[in-house]
Design a protein around this motif. Structure first.
Motif: not given
Ligand code: NCD
Length: 291
Positions: A49-50, A99, A160-161, A212, A250, A252
């Protein structure tokens, strides 16, 4: 704005500007293009996604993307992140999205490069653009944040979310609650968001934000076989939510672990809306940096 590394240093005024700008992008599907800029997306951790939504956002803004894959780059020859960014800077890249598994990977870089840096997730640290897309999704649903009850549940410690969202939602006036297994509690975050029994929090919440289980950040911890019933959002638990409440994640999603399979695409789920909003939130960040 020079970089986007964490939302902590973004003032409320700027935060609102980003949310409203992203909402404008959501309403107007054909934004004006910016003059030519080069961008590289450096992903040293897995992402769907990101990474893809940054690419869509960049293309919508008319940026030229320089392809980069860590596995076929000189990182394989031992080149450091610092030297990789300095190389991109030298060849004329204006913006680098990164990232990386290391928390605050950006600290040694931010004063040393003329490239703008955007944090797409630093280990268990921050995920500012995810937080912005979550804020946009909540804003679109409820028109604001004040006094909303929001429960963030699951693997808090490694998320981190959660870290980015607790701070921002608290600052915007929401009542944030945390829930999840004892072993993944985070006392720092509990200063802004009390820890609650999940069943109780689900009944009061306007937003149930599931996280997650971050298996890749655990050392071989075994998960309870009944994790969903104990700590996840099962269908039974979801049935106790307020009729106006929404489910977020967020992604997956570990279907059947933190969230019941059937809830992923249920009418009150905003999981795919969050993904769509990821494009607009990232467009807003990039536009604010490059203008
Ligand atoms: C999140 C991440 O990578 O921190 N995913 C995302 O960016 N949508 C959450 C996750 O991987 O659990």
């Amino acid at each position: 704005m020079k970089h986007m590394l964490t939302l902590q240093h973004v003032r409320n005024e700027e935060l609102w500007e980003l949310i409203l700008r992203a909402d404008e992008f959501a309403k107007n599907k054909h934004p004006l293009q910016t003059p030519q800029h080069f961008v590289a997306n450096l992903f040293f951790e897995a992402s769907t996604r990101t990474k893809c939504s940054f690419e869509v956002a960049e293309r919508k803004l008319g940026l030229s993307i320089i392809p980069f894959e860590a596995s076929t780059s000189s990182v394989e020859k031992g080149e450091s992140l610092y030297d990789t960014v300095k190389t991109l800077e030298a060849i004329g890249v204006d913006l680098v999205v990164i990232r990386h598994p290391r928390e605050q990977f950006y600290a040694p870089l931010m004063e040393q490069t003329s490239c703008a840096l955007v944090n797409a997730g630093d280990g268990c640290g921050d995920h500012p653009t995810q937080s912005l897309l979550d804020l946009l999704t909540i804003y679109q649903e409820f028109g604001g944040f004040k006094d909303l009850n929001i429960v963030i549940a699951g693997d808090i410690r490694h998320s981190r979310v959660a870290r980015s969202n607790v701070q921002m939602l608290h600052r915007l006036g929401a009542k944030v609650m945390l829930s999840g297994p004892e072993r993944w509690r985070d006392t720092m975050l509990e200063q802004s968001a009390p820890y609650r029994s999940f069943s109780q929090a689900v009944r009061e919440a306007d937003v149930v934000m599931m996280l997650r289980v971050q298996k890749e950040r655990h050392d071989n911890q075994l998960l309870e076989t009944n994790y969903l019933e104990q700590h996840g959002l099962s269908e039974e638990r979801a049935a106790t939510m307020k009729p106006t409440a929404i489910v977020m994640h967020p992604a997956p999603v570990n279907r059947g672990i933190e969230l019941a399979d059937a809830l992923v695409e249920a009418p009150n789920s905003r999981i795919f809306k969050q993904m769509e909003n990821g494009v607009y939130a990232r467009m807003a960040v990039i536009r604010s940096i490059l203008e």
